[in-house]
Design a protein around this motif. Structure first.
Motif, short mmCIF file in Angstrom:
data_model
loop_
_atom_site.label_atom_id
_atom_site.label_comp_id
_atom_site.label_asym_id
_atom_site.label_seq_id
_atom_site.Cartn_x
_atom_site.Cartn_y
_atom_site.Cartn_z
N ASP A 1 0.85 -1.19 0.00
CA ASP A 1 0.00 0.00 0.00
C ASP A 1 0.89 1.25 0.00
O ASP A 1 1.78 1.37 0.84
CB ASP A 1 -0.90 -0.03 1.24
N ASP A 2 0.65 2.16 -0.91
CA ASP A 2 1.46 3.38 -0.99
C ASP A 2 1.51 4.12 0.33
O ASP A 2 2.52 4.76 0.66
CB ASP A 2 0.91 4.33 -2.07
N ASP A 3 0.41 4.08 1.11
CA ASP A 3 0.33 4.84 2.36
C ASP A 3 0.67 3.99 3.58
O ASP A 3 0.53 4.47 4.71
CB ASP A 3 -1.09 5.41 2.52
N GLY A 4 1.11 2.77 3.37
CA GLY A 4 1.38 1.89 4.48
C GLY A 4 2.83 1.90 4.93
O GLY A 4 3.65 2.73 4.48
N THR A 5 3.15 1.01 5.84
CA THR A 5 4.52 0.80 6.29
C THR A 5 4.91 -0.65 5.98
O THR A 5 4.06 -1.51 5.76
CB THR A 5 4.68 1.05 7.80
N VAL A 6 6.22 -0.91 5.98
CA VAL A 6 6.71 -2.25 5.71
C VAL A 6 7.82 -2.57 6.68
O VAL A 6 8.67 -1.72 6.98
CB VAL A 6 7.19 -2.37 4.24
N ASP A 7 7.82 -3.79 7.21
CA ASP A 7 8.87 -4.28 8.08
C ASP A 7 9.88 -5.02 7.20
O ASP A 7 9.56 -6.08 6.64
CB ASP A 7 8.30 -5.21 9.15
N LEU A 8 11.06 -4.46 7.08
CA LEU A 8 12.07 -5.06 6.21
C LEU A 8 12.56 -6.40 6.74
O LEU A 8 13.19 -7.17 6.00
CB LEU A 8 13.24 -4.10 6.02
N GLY A 9 12.28 -6.67 8.01
CA GLY A 9 12.60 -7.99 8.54
C GLY A 9 11.82 -9.09 7.84
O GLY A 9 12.21 -10.25 7.85
N ASP A 10 10.69 -8.73 7.21
CA ASP A 10 9.88 -9.69 6.47
C ASP A 10 10.39 -9.89 5.04
O ASP A 10 9.83 -10.70 4.29
CB ASP A 10 8.42 -9.23 6.43
N GLY A 11 11.42 -9.16 4.66
CA GLY A 11 11.96 -9.24 3.31
C GLY A 11 12.29 -7.87 2.78
O GLY A 11 11.52 -6.92 2.98
N ASN A 12 13.44 -7.74 2.12
CA ASN A 12 13.87 -6.42 1.67
C ASN A 12 14.20 -6.37 0.18
O ASN A 12 14.96 -5.52 -0.27
CB ASN A 12 15.09 -5.95 2.48
N VAL A 13 13.62 -7.28 -0.59
CA VAL A 13 13.81 -7.30 -2.04
C VAL A 13 12.48 -6.94 -2.70
O VAL A 13 11.46 -7.60 -2.45
CB VAL A 13 14.31 -8.67 -2.53
N PHE A 14 12.49 -5.90 -3.52
CA PHE A 14 11.27 -5.38 -4.12
C PHE A 14 11.47 -5.17 -5.62
O PHE A 14 12.59 -5.08 -6.11
CB PHE A 14 10.87 -4.05 -3.48
N TYR A 15 10.33 -5.08 -6.31
CA TYR A 15 10.35 -4.66 -7.71
C TYR A 15 9.10 -3.82 -7.96
O TYR A 15 8.20 -3.74 -7.11
CB TYR A 15 10.42 -5.85 -8.66
N THR A 16 9.06 -3.16 -9.09
CA THR A 16 7.93 -2.30 -9.41
C THR A 16 7.10 -2.89 -10.55
O THR A 16 7.63 -3.60 -11.41
CB THR A 16 8.41 -0.89 -9.80
#
Length: 361
Positions: A59-74
């Motif tokens: 979610d654009d307005d949310g937060t993310v815990d990088l402990g759950d994973g820190n690899v992203f793509y668009t």
């Protein structure tokens, strides 16, 4: 050491977005921060990579815990379709010296991280913190992803190492600033160090008693000779083992025909007509499952008939001369340890040969 036990402050965190590393201010971060730092346009969404059709769209307005994973793509917003619940583990990006590798295993060790990046084990791995006091990670220490995925390396400041029987040992092998003769002997003969004779070769040669504690000088050199040996009746790995010996200053040649290793200029028991000799040892066909055995001296050597073990009729030609076999079997009829393929090799057999050459009648 866990985060709760560490006094260095917060570990640094980074994310990998479309294969580009991006720093974040903390582990739990607003999605908008990642979007801004990665310059993600409004037409795209950020997706956490689980290598699954159900990768998690953030979610654009949310937060993310990088402990759950820190690899992203668009992905383009118009290409996003409804997804089920993601059951696959997220990809984890570990950063060392601004390089990145992707894993799914959280429970790394210092050694595993260095090997993952192809970095030699003679450097110090450091977990990077948001403070000047970073955390050294020893080879056997946990380097858990959950404690922070960003590391740097630096040369070890201590640089403490010694050479024993032409092999280099460091603090990772048990080298300390003060060691007894027994501790030095145990580096090459862990089974029966008390049955050896230890000599300091650098800075003035002398005997080091078993219980004597000495200060270890940088790059000190020792020899460890067993007090008695008996004779009997009778490959990339080889290159690695020979390389260890050459790193310690030994002169060693690997021969193709016959397949053999030649140890050059090995010292002989003082007081004999010759001070040094070369020794040839055949590489067994089934090595390392088949143990190293026997030794060949140059034909006509004054040591034949004086070293333990009977001279045999077997001869081989190598390096422009003929070599004669002596029935010397340190891993069977000798007093050496039983052959262990994961422990022993040509880098340890040199010690058996050195002991043999010092037990001459």
């Amino acid at each position: 050491m866990s985060k709760s036990e560490n006094s260095c402050g917060d570990a640094k965190w980074r994310v990998l977005v479309d294969d580009v590393g991006v720093s974040t201010p903390r582990q739990v971060v607003q999605v908008a921060v990642i979007r801004a730092q990665a310059s993600i346009g409004g037409d795209f969404v950020l997706v956490r990579d689980h290598n699954s059709p159900n990768d998690v769209v953030l979610d654009d307005d949310g937060t993310v815990d990088l402990g759950d994973g820190n690899v992203f793509y668009t992905l383009r917003r118009c290409d996003v379709q409804s997804r089920g619940e993601c059951q696959e583990p997220a990809k984890l990006a570990i950063f060392v010296d601004d390089r990145v590798e992707i894993v799914t295993r959280r429970d790394q060790t210092g050694k595993m991280v260095l090997q993952l990046f192809g970095i030699g084990l003679n450097v110090q791995l450091i977990r990077d913190y948001e403070s000047p006091s970073d955390e050294p990670v020893a080879l056997d220490d946990a380097a858990l992803y959950d404690d922070g995925p960003v590391f740097v390396t630096r040369q070890r400041e201590d640089g403490l190492k010694i050479t024993v029987n032409s092999r280099v040992f460091t603090e990772d092998d048990g080298v300390k600033s003060k060691m007894t003769g027994g501790e030095i002997a145990a580096l090459v003969y862990p089974e029966k160090p008390q049955e050896t004779c230890v000599r300091l070769l650098s800075g003035g040669e002398r005997l080091v008693e078993f219980a004597e504690r000495i200060t270890i000088a940088l790059c000190a050199t020792f020899s460890v000779i067993r007090k008695g040996v008996t004779g009997g009746y009778e490959q990339s790995r080889v290159g690695l083992e020979v390389g260890k010996l050459m790193e310690g200053g030994a002169t060693v040649t690997v021969v193709d025909k016959p397949a053999a290793v030649v140890y050059h200029d090995l010292a002989v028991k003082p007081g004999l007509p010759i001070a040094k000799t070369d020794v040839l040892v055949l590489i067994p066909g089934g090595y390392p499952g088949q143990m190293i055995d026997g030794a060949y001296l140059p034909q006509g050597s004054q040591l034949l008939g004086r070293v333990k073990g009977s001279p045999q009729g077997n001869t081989v030609a190598a390096l422009g001369q003929t070599w004669q076999l002596v029935s010397y079997h340190p891993h069977t009829n000798g007093i050496g340890p039983a052959w262990a393929p994961t422990k022993h090799g040509f880098h340890t057999y040199i010690g058996e040969i050195m002991s043999w050459l010092h037990d001459v009648v």
